[in-house]
Design an enzyme around this catalytic site. Structure first.
Site, PDB file in Angstrom:
ATOM      1  N   HIS A  33       0.845  -1.191   0.000  1.00  0.00           N
ATOM      2  CA  HIS A  33       0.000   0.000   0.000  1.00  0.00           C
ATOM      3  C   HIS A  33       0.871   1.228   0.000  1.00  0.00           C
ATOM      4  CE1 HIS A  33      -3.092   2.870   1.209  1.00  0.00           C
ATOM      5  NE2 HIS A  33      -3.939   1.988   0.728  1.00  0.00           N
ATOM      6  N   ASP A  79      -7.963  -5.284  -0.099  1.00  0.00           N
ATOM      7  CA  ASP A  79      -8.458  -6.126  -1.187  1.00  0.00           C
ATOM      8  C   ASP A  79      -8.118  -7.606  -1.015  1.00  0.00           C
ATOM      9  OD1 ASP A  79      -9.671  -4.144  -2.768  1.00  0.00           O
ATOM     10  OD2 ASP A  79      -7.700  -3.402  -3.316  1.00  0.00           O
TER      11      ASP A  79
HETATM   12  N1  ACO Z   1       4.250  -7.580  -4.721  1.00  0.00           N
HETATM   13  C1  ACO Z   1       5.600  -7.579  -4.891  1.00  0.00           C
HETATM   14  N2  ACO Z   1       6.365  -6.470  -4.727  1.00  0.00           N
HETATM   15  C2  ACO Z   1       5.732  -5.324  -4.400  1.00  0.00           C
HETATM   16  C3  ACO Z   1       4.355  -5.264  -4.215  1.00  0.00           C
HETATM   17  C4  ACO Z   1       3.591  -6.442  -4.378  1.00  0.00           C
HETATM   18  N3  ACO Z   1       2.268  -6.449  -4.216  1.00  0.00           N
HETATM   19  N4  ACO Z   1       3.999  -4.003  -3.910  1.00  0.00           N
HETATM   20  C5  ACO Z   1       5.127  -3.294  -3.892  1.00  0.00           C
HETATM   21  N5  ACO Z   1       6.179  -4.093  -4.193  1.00  0.00           N
HETATM   22  C6  ACO Z   1       7.604  -3.720  -4.210  1.00  0.00           C
HETATM   23  C7  ACO Z   1       7.946  -2.949  -5.485  1.00  0.00           C
HETATM   24  O1  ACO Z   1       8.361  -3.817  -6.510  1.00  0.00           O
HETATM   25  C8  ACO Z   1       9.075  -2.055  -4.982  1.00  0.00           C
HETATM   26  O2  ACO Z   1      10.223  -2.856  -4.855  1.00  0.00           O
HETATM   27  P1  ACO Z   1      11.690  -2.187  -5.111  1.00  0.00           P
HETATM   28  O3  ACO Z   1      11.834  -1.150  -4.041  1.00  0.00           O
HETATM   29  O4  ACO Z   1      12.641  -3.325  -4.997  1.00  0.00           O
HETATM   30  O5  ACO Z   1      11.647  -1.606  -6.491  1.00  0.00           O
HETATM   31  C9  ACO Z   1       8.636  -1.714  -3.546  1.00  0.00           C
HETATM   32  O6  ACO Z   1       7.814  -2.815  -3.131  1.00  0.00           O
HETATM   33  C10 ACO Z   1       7.824  -0.423  -3.457  1.00  0.00           C
HETATM   34  O7  ACO Z   1       6.745  -0.516  -4.382  1.00  0.00           O
HETATM   35  P2  ACO Z   1       6.084   0.729  -5.126  1.00  0.00           P
HETATM   36  O8  ACO Z   1       5.436   0.258  -6.372  1.00  0.00           O
HETATM   37  O9  ACO Z   1       7.070   1.829  -5.220  1.00  0.00           O
HETATM   38  O10 ACO Z   1       5.014   1.153  -4.083  1.00  0.00           O
HETATM   39  P3  ACO Z   1       3.777   2.066  -4.404  1.00  0.00           P
HETATM   40  O11 ACO Z   1       3.474   2.787  -3.149  1.00  0.00           O
HETATM   41  O12 ACO Z   1       3.995   2.891  -5.612  1.00  0.00           O
HETATM   42  O13 ACO Z   1       2.623   1.021  -4.776  1.00  0.00           O
HETATM   43  C11 ACO Z   1       0.787  -0.417  -4.698  1.00  0.00           C
HETATM   44  C12 ACO Z   1       1.577   0.674  -3.951  1.00  0.00           C
HETATM   45  C13 ACO Z   1       0.407   0.079  -6.104  1.00  0.00           C
HETATM   46  C14 ACO Z   1      -0.495  -0.660  -3.922  1.00  0.00           C
HETATM   47  C15 ACO Z   1       1.650  -1.681  -4.778  1.00  0.00           C
HETATM   48  O14 ACO Z   1       1.973  -2.143  -3.490  1.00  0.00           O
HETATM   49  C16 ACO Z   1       0.976  -2.796  -5.581  1.00  0.00           C
HETATM   50  O15 ACO Z   1       1.074  -2.817  -6.813  1.00  0.00           O
HETATM   51  N6  ACO Z   1       0.229  -3.718  -4.894  1.00  0.00           N
HETATM   52  C17 ACO Z   1      -0.497  -4.745  -5.592  1.00  0.00           C
HETATM   53  C18 ACO Z   1      -1.819  -4.174  -6.095  1.00  0.00           C
HETATM   54  C19 ACO Z   1      -2.802  -3.931  -4.976  1.00  0.00           C
HETATM   55  O16 ACO Z   1      -3.010  -4.778  -4.116  1.00  0.00           O
HETATM   56  N7  ACO Z   1      -3.444  -2.763  -5.037  1.00  0.00           N
HETATM   57  C20 ACO Z   1      -4.475  -2.386  -4.065  1.00  0.00           C
HETATM   58  C21 ACO Z   1      -3.991  -1.275  -3.189  1.00  0.00           C
HETATM   59  S1  ACO Z   1      -5.224  -0.892  -1.962  1.00  0.00           S
HETATM   60  C22 ACO Z   1      -6.355   0.041  -2.800  1.00  0.00           C
HETATM   61  O17 ACO Z   1      -6.073   0.743  -3.724  1.00  0.00           O
HETATM   62  C23 ACO Z   1      -7.715  -0.070  -2.375  1.00  0.00           C
END
Ligand code: ACO
Length: 439
Positions: A316, A373
């Site tokens: 998140h 979710d």
């Molecule tokens: N699985 C694996 N790795 C992940 C995940 C995940 N679900 N989420 C983040 N990471 C990793 C990224 O690859 C990144 O790694 P790095 O630092 O080695 O490059 C690090 O964690 C940070 O991730 P970001 O994408 O920079 O984090 P951001 O805050 O932009 O993204 C998000 C948040 C979009 C929710 C992300 O965690 C994700 O894609 N999750 C899966 C989709 C999801 O469940 N979305 C629902 C969110 S809740 C809502 O909107 C109601």
């Protein structure tokens, strides 16, 4: 975050290229500190670069509060755990939209307003016919919510004369009709006849009746199902400046009407990185169940930087601890499955994934925990909601938050048209050969 009630400096100094300017400091109720850069361009000709606006407070708001480091969510100051244990979705919606919990009388009156507004205009039903079979219900919902504006003559007439009345009436209209439109979008896609709302039923039961009743056999859900859906909606009701809410505010900042703004929010919510993640979670669990990957392989794939795959329902932007909504839904999930005496192999897979991820250094270091979710889809599946309706349920839940945020924006004397800037990285001034005209 500074410690609450400790004095903080009034300004911050930004130095660049031998020149310094003072930026005013803005402090929130819980000690969060922001540097006010609203005059930065005017004073320096320079911009702030913040992709995804991850470090940008786009407004001051008193609706909901998240402390992502400590896994805290409050609506109007009330912790989500307490609120969801004592108040239903409609009371929560009133809290968000009106700034305070309703009195018994206000609750009754609002309930009557919802009942009065539950039916859609008969001619709106024809709009459903113009969508192709199997059209996605989020596309239908967004279009229908936008069209509602054309049917709300009071809003159109009153918004300049008596905005409070116009907005409050439109809010009840939206809250009530979004549920009818959502149910009808499902029935239209299935080629089923529309069910009139039943005024004797509670909000969630009425929605489920419109989804699942047959012409001569009414579906009235068990209490546990009504309560579970009620909890899901309550937990989704608002979540400060997330992607869809920011969209609502951006569209609203152009003085677009409430219906158009909320309709845009529905489109933003549809995306799999936002509200669409609850569908992606089920797709992922189903693929594991079909034998595509074992839970451990799924975890490894999510960690592999050469793979675009992510563990859906994990991570998140703001929560760096367990999402408090996910915690409540996990408990609800156990309750629903126990009471309904149903089993779902996807639930076992989800539990296994969570167990593996929570002890894996990749997820621990990046502070990736289950989000709202992760368990909501499994509960919705148990209730019998088809997967393509999951994000629609999220939209019904988020409606009061969007309305409250739009209303706050509307009433904010200092609000401005949202018009960000960019750092241009395209071609410099380019000489070109004009096309020669054919003779
Ligand atoms: N699985 C694996 N790795 C992940 C995940 C995940 N679900 N989420 C983040 N990471 C990793 C990224 O690859 C990144 O790694 P790095 O630092 O080695 O490059 C690090 O964690 C940070 O991730 P970001 O994408 O920079 O984090 P951001 O805050 O932009 O993204 C998000 C948040 C979009 C929710 C992300 O965690 C994700 O894609 N999750 C899966 C989709 C999801 O469940 N979305 C629902 C969110 S809740 C809502 O909107 C109601």
């Amino acid at each position: 975050m500074e410690k609450k009630n400790t004095p903080v400096p009034q300004t911050a100094t930004l130095t660049y290229n031998g020149r310094s300017i003072e930026l005013p400091v803005v402090v929130g109720t819980e000690g969060e500190v922001g540097f006010d850069v609203s005059n930065l361009y005017a004073k320096t000709g320079h911009l702030v670069y913040d992709p995804g606006m991850a470090n940008t407070a786009v407004c001051k708001s008193d609706i909901s509060y998240i402390d992502g480091e400590n896994g805290i969510l409050r609506y109007r100051g009330i912790p989500i755990e307490k609120l969801s244990a004592t108040h239903d979705f409609i009371e929560t919606a009133m809290l968000l939209m009106n700034g305070k919990l309703p009195t018994v009388e206000e609750r009754l009156n609002f309930g009557m307003l919802l009942t009065e507004n539950a039916n859609i205009h008969e001619s709106m039903k024809h709009h459903f016919d113009s969508f192709p079979p199997k059209a996605h219900p989020m596309a239908i919902l967004s279009a229908m919510v936008n069209s509602l504006f054309c049917y709300d003559r009071q809003f159109q007439r009153m918004i300049d004369k008596d905005p409070t009345l116009a907005i409050d009436t439109a809010a009840a209209n939206l809250m009530s009709k979004v549920r009818t439109l959502a149910a009808y979008s499902h029935r239209a896609a299935q080629g089923l006849p529309y069910m009139f709302p039943d005024p004797s039923l509670r909000y969630c039961s009425n929605f489920l009746h419109m989804m699942f009743s047959e012409p001569y056999r009414q579906y009235i859900p068990e209490n546990e199902i009504d309560e579970a859906l009620n909890l899901i909606l309550t937990l989704h009701a608002d979540h400060e400046q997330n992607c869809s809410t920011t969209t609502v505010r951006i569209v609203g900042s152009a003085q677009a009407n409430l219906y158009a703004s909320v309709s845009a929010g529905i489109c933003a919510l549809w995306g799999p990185l936002h509200g669409g993640a609850n569908v992606a979670v089920i797709d992922m669990l189903e693929s594991i169940h079909r034998g595509g990957l074992s839970p451990q392989e799924c975890i490894e794939k999510a960690k592999d930087k050469n793979e675009p795959f992510r563990l859906m329902g994990f991570g998140h932007r703001v929560y760096k601890k367990y999402d408090p909504r996910a915690r409540l839904l996990k408990t609800c999930c156990d309750r629903v499955f126990k009471r309904l005496k149903v089993q779902d192999p996807l639930l076992d897979i989800a539990r296994k994934l969570e167990e593996l991820a929570l002890k894996d250094s990749y997820f621990i270091e990046r502070k990736l925990y289950p989000n709202v979710d992760f368990y909501s889809g499994i509960i919705l599946r148990a209730i019998g909601i088809p997967t393509n309706m999951f994000t629609v349920i999220f939209a019904i839940g988020r409606m009061p938050g969007w309305i409250a945020q739009w209303k706050e924006l509307y009433n904010d004397q200092n609000s401005r048209l949202t018009r960000p800037r960019q750092i241009y990285i395209g071609a410099p001034l380019t000489q070109y050969q004009p096309l020669t005209k054919r003779k």
